[in-house]
Motif scaffolding. Structure first.
Motif, PDB file in Angstrom:
ATOM      1  N   ASP A 223       0.765  -1.423   0.021  1.00  0.00           N
ATOM      2  CA  ASP A 223      -0.039  -0.037   0.237  1.00  0.00           C
ATOM      3  C   ASP A 223       0.666   1.252  -0.048  1.00  0.00           C
ATOM      4  O   ASP A 223       1.510   1.506   0.872  1.00  0.00           O
ATOM      5  CB  ASP A 223      -1.023  -0.121   1.033  1.00  0.00           C
ATOM      6  CG  ASP A 223      -1.815   1.227   1.239  1.00  0.00           C
ATOM      7  OD1 ASP A 223      -1.809   2.123   0.479  1.00  0.00           O
ATOM      8  OD2 ASP A 223      -2.563   1.217   2.224  1.00  0.00           O
ATOM      9  N   LEU A 225       0.084   4.196  -0.248  1.00  0.00           N
ATOM     10  CA  LEU A 225      -0.441   5.145   0.887  1.00  0.00           C
ATOM     11  C   LEU A 225      -0.108   5.203   2.391  1.00  0.00           C
ATOM     12  O   LEU A 225       0.296   6.088   3.162  1.00  0.00           O
ATOM     13  CB  LEU A 225      -2.061   5.595   1.093  1.00  0.00           C
ATOM     14  CG  LEU A 225      -2.339   5.968  -0.457  1.00  0.00           C
ATOM     15  CD1 LEU A 225      -3.900   6.255  -0.439  1.00  0.00           C
ATOM     16  CD2 LEU A 225      -1.740   7.004  -1.095  1.00  0.00           C
ATOM     17  N   ALA A 228       3.519   6.378   2.485  1.00  0.00           N
ATOM     18  CA  ALA A 228       3.718   7.724   2.511  1.00  0.00           C
ATOM     19  C   ALA A 228       3.465   8.029   4.231  1.00  0.00           C
ATOM     20  O   ALA A 228       3.960   8.946   4.659  1.00  0.00           O
ATOM     21  CB  ALA A 228       2.608   8.532   1.753  1.00  0.00           C
ATOM     22  N   VAL A 258       3.631   9.178  -4.497  1.00  0.00           N
ATOM     23  CA  VAL A 258       2.213   9.124  -4.076  1.00  0.00           C
ATOM     24  C   VAL A 258       1.330   8.975  -5.255  1.00  0.00           C
ATOM     25  O   VAL A 258       1.563   9.843  -6.270  1.00  0.00           O
ATOM     26  CB  VAL A 258       1.686  10.280  -3.166  1.00  0.00           C
ATOM     27  CG1 VAL A 258       0.268  10.240  -3.225  1.00  0.00           C
ATOM     28  CG2 VAL A 258       2.208  10.348  -1.928  1.00  0.00           C
ATOM     29  N   PRO A 259       0.739   7.806  -5.477  1.00  0.00           N
ATOM     30  CA  PRO A 259       0.036   7.450  -6.875  1.00  0.00           C
ATOM     31  C   PRO A 259      -1.298   8.228  -6.907  1.00  0.00           C
ATOM     32  O   PRO A 259      -1.964   8.361  -5.909  1.00  0.00           O
ATOM     33  CB  PRO A 259      -0.170   6.041  -6.693  1.00  0.00           C
ATOM     34  CG  PRO A 259      -0.389   5.688  -5.135  1.00  0.00           C
ATOM     35  CD  PRO A 259       0.357   6.618  -4.505  1.00  0.00           C
ATOM     36  N   ASP A 260      -1.600   8.505  -8.020  1.00  0.00           N
ATOM     37  CA  ASP A 260      -3.118   8.844  -8.406  1.00  0.00           C
ATOM     38  C   ASP A 260      -3.351   9.897  -7.792  1.00  0.00           C
ATOM     39  O   ASP A 260      -4.473   9.647  -6.929  1.00  0.00           O
ATOM     40  CB  ASP A 260      -4.047   7.462  -8.269  1.00  0.00           C
ATOM     41  CG  ASP A 260      -5.458   7.773  -8.980  1.00  0.00           C
ATOM     42  OD1 ASP A 260      -5.487   8.663  -9.689  1.00  0.00           O
ATOM     43  OD2 ASP A 260      -6.408   6.838  -8.784  1.00  0.00           O
ATOM     44  N   LEU A 261      -3.072  11.046  -7.956  1.00  0.00           N
ATOM     45  CA  LEU A 261      -3.445  12.224  -7.087  1.00  0.00           C
ATOM     46  C   LEU A 261      -4.999  12.752  -7.502  1.00  0.00           C
ATOM     47  O   LEU A 261      -5.534  13.507  -7.332  1.00  0.00           O
ATOM     48  CB  LEU A 261      -2.595  13.493  -7.426  1.00  0.00           C
ATOM     49  CG  LEU A 261      -1.205  13.507  -6.885  1.00  0.00           C
ATOM     50  CD1 LEU A 261      -0.268  14.391  -7.075  1.00  0.00           C
ATOM     51  CD2 LEU A 261      -1.378  12.825  -5.401  1.00  0.00           C
ATOM     52  N   THR A 263      -7.539  10.864  -6.552  1.00  0.00           N
ATOM     53  CA  THR A 263      -8.220  10.475  -5.431  1.00  0.00           C
ATOM     54  C   THR A 263      -8.194  11.228  -4.046  1.00  0.00           C
ATOM     55  O   THR A 263      -7.174  11.941  -3.910  1.00  0.00           O
ATOM     56  CB  THR A 263      -7.866   9.034  -5.344  1.00  0.00           C
ATOM     57  OG1 THR A 263      -6.690   8.848  -4.521  1.00  0.00           O
ATOM     58  CG2 THR A 263      -8.180   8.136  -6.491  1.00  0.00           C
ATOM     59  N   SER A 265      -8.117  10.238  -1.122  1.00  0.00           N
ATOM     60  CA  SER A 265      -7.091   9.759  -0.121  1.00  0.00           C
ATOM     61  C   SER A 265      -5.593   9.902  -0.521  1.00  0.00           C
ATOM     62  O   SER A 265      -4.694  10.337   0.365  1.00  0.00           O
ATOM     63  CB  SER A 265      -7.274   8.125   0.074  1.00  0.00           C
ATOM     64  OG  SER A 265      -7.425   7.572  -1.240  1.00  0.00           O
ATOM     65  N   SER A 266      -5.236   9.886  -1.874  1.00  0.00           N
ATOM     66  CA  SER A 266      -3.937   9.927  -2.341  1.00  0.00           C
ATOM     67  C   SER A 266      -3.680  11.619  -2.256  1.00  0.00           C
ATOM     68  O   SER A 266      -2.548  11.892  -1.710  1.00  0.00           O
ATOM     69  CB  SER A 266      -3.897   9.723  -3.677  1.00  0.00           C
ATOM     70  OG  SER A 266      -3.846   8.401  -3.814  1.00  0.00           O
ATOM     71  N   ALA A 269      -2.741  12.087   1.428  1.00  0.00           N
ATOM     72  CA  ALA A 269      -1.447  11.758   1.866  1.00  0.00           C
ATOM     73  C   ALA A 269      -0.153  12.487   1.331  1.00  0.00           C
ATOM     74  O   ALA A 269       0.652  12.996   1.839  1.00  0.00           O
ATOM     75  CB  ALA A 269      -1.228  10.343   1.299  1.00  0.00           C
ATOM     76  N   PHE A 270      -0.625  13.012   0.166  1.00  0.00           N
ATOM     77  CA  PHE A 270       0.350  14.035  -0.668  1.00  0.00           C
ATOM     78  C   PHE A 270       0.462  15.197   0.092  1.00  0.00           C
ATOM     79  O   PHE A 270       1.649  15.902   0.429  1.00  0.00           O
ATOM     80  CB  PHE A 270      -0.162  14.349  -2.150  1.00  0.00           C
ATOM     81  CG  PHE A 270       0.422  15.181  -3.030  1.00  0.00           C
ATOM     82  CD1 PHE A 270       1.810  15.042  -3.611  1.00  0.00           C
ATOM     83  CD2 PHE A 270       0.309  16.549  -3.142  1.00  0.00           C
ATOM     84  CE1 PHE A 270       2.637  15.735  -4.310  1.00  0.00           C
ATOM     85  CE2 PHE A 270       1.049  17.518  -3.765  1.00  0.00           C
ATOM     86  CZ  PHE A 270       2.153  17.024  -4.322  1.00  0.00           C
TER      87      PHE A 270
END
Length: 422
Positions: A223, A225, A228, A258-261, A263, A265-266, A269-270
């Protein structure tokens, strides 16, 4: 029906000749605000207390005593983002409960639980035999543990986490690959909660070990996230050693991964990584870099509601608290004034609200406003007593206040004794 007895604050208001409506007019607040103060579901903010004490013709010390005798902790409302057994993100509301205000537990209770926690960590690959609940039940336990950490209920965590960690270790040895990844994700957040106890109570070696175990569990969970979140928490280690350059590199690298900004949740985290990096830059005296990180965090916060939790809470209000922390680190009077013009909402987690008032107290000391610093520390205590009592900056600020007062007030002496400051 018998009339409800007056609370101490309501009795003081009536003794001063005010109705709720007339006192609200005097203080320029809503009548419902006076009612919430009197019922103990909300406390006056530091800048409101002097006017309230003057209206009631009592000292600030007496007012603090009246408020403490009727204060109730407001219910928390956070959103926890965890990994489901199918590895898709789910959003669940934390359990809403009202916790009566109580003094911080004796530190001996928490210190006594540390050996049990160490033993659970020693046996992560060889957990004791015992029952193992369903993934959904364990999911619920992690939500409660995360809420306890955010609300700084460290006594609850110290009592429950050793057994919960052992149970999650057993769960990780059962089921298929997806179930094992889910157990590893939950274990990562349980270790995160445990670090909230270890770090706050000075077990820095244990904190460093927990962070290493968090990283390993997040890798098993596959995972990004949670990885992160580990990078965010790992900053504690670098703060303790003063290695700010490495802390900055670790946070920036984690933000880049951090993947797929697209979303929520991403983005959370970012944004959390950038607001943490801003504090690191501020502590290093790099104002321009801190401003760049805050800009990135603001961009993320524009699309994230308050309370999204992936190992750490993020949202617009959390960002405002970090903006104050950066201004304090940079000793920036204009930044302090700008950040201090805002106040954290009551629904924000208690630990975050107390962080704000602890940093604001440091800021007021920097500006020479000693009485305001004292009021901020009292507000921090009311927001999160366990967190405030264990925070080293609280003791530092109180020690500074004691040195600058030749005749400290009874309220300041009481607060200093409670926090074990000299």
């Amino acid at each position: 029906m018998a009339a409800r007895p007056l609370t101490p604050l309501a009795a003081a208001r009536e003794a001063a000749g005010y109705t709720q409506e007339s006192l609200a007019v005097t203080l320029k607040v809503e009548r419902t605000t006076i009612g919430r103060w009197e019922r103990g579901v909300q406390s006056p903010q530091p800048w409101q207390r002097r006017g309230l004490a003057t209206a009631l013709q009592i000292s600030l010390d007496v007012l603090d005593d009246l408020l403490r005798r009727s204060l109730r902790q407001p219910a928390a409302d956070i959103t926890t983002v965890l990994i489901s057994p199918s590895s898709s993100l789910v959003t669940l509301p934390a359990e809403r409960t009202v916790h009566e205000d109580a003094p911080a537990p004796d530190a001996d209770v928490i210190h006594a639980a540390i050996p049990r926690l160490r033993r659970a960590l020693d046996r992560l690959d060889l957990p004791d035999d015992g029952p193992t609940r369903s993934p959904d039940d364990l999911h619920g336990e992690i939500i409660r543990a995360s809420d306890d950490r955010l609300q700084s209920r460290y006594g609850n965590l110290a009592r429950r986490l050793p057994d919960l960690i052992a149970e999650l270790a057993r769960a990780g040895q059962l089921g298929d690959a997806a179930g094992q990844r889910h157990a590893a994700a939950l274990l990562t957040l349980a270790l995160r909660a445990a670090d909230g106890v270890a770090f706050k109570f000075g077990y820095l070696d244990l904190s460093a070990r927990l962070i290493d175990l968090m990283r390993s569990a997040a890798q098993i969970a596959e995972d990004p996230l949670l990885l992160a979140a580990v990078a965010y928490v790992r900053t504690e280690t670098f703060f303790a050693t003063g290695d700010l350059d490495t802390a900055a590199r670790a946070l920036e690298l984690a933000a880049d991964h951090v993947p797929d900004l697209g979303t929520t949740s991403s983005l959370a985290a970012f944004g959390a990584l950038h607001m943490r990096a801003a504090v690191v830059a501020g502590r290093a005296g790099k104002a321009d870099l801190a401003a760049d990180h805050l800009r990135e965090a603001r961009r993320a916060a524009g699309s994230v509601p308050e309370g999204i939790y992936v190992g750490t809470a993020f949202g617009p209000a959390s960002l405002r608290i970090h903006e104050l922390a950066v201004a304090v680190e940079l000793r920036d009077p204009l930044g302090i004034e700008r950040a201090a013009s805002w106040r954290p909402p009551d629904e924000l987690p208690a630990e975050r609200r107390s962080h704000y008032f602890i940093d604001l107290a440091r800021a007021q000391l920097t500006l020479g406003r000693h009485e305001d610093a004292h009021l901020c520390l009292q507000a921090a205590r009311q927001a999160a007593p366990e967190h405030t009592r264990t925070h080293p900056q609280v003791r530092q600020s109180l020690s500074s206040l004691l040195r600058t007062h030749s005749a400290p007030s009874a309220g300041l002496l009481d607060l200093a004794a409670w926090a074990r400051a000299r």
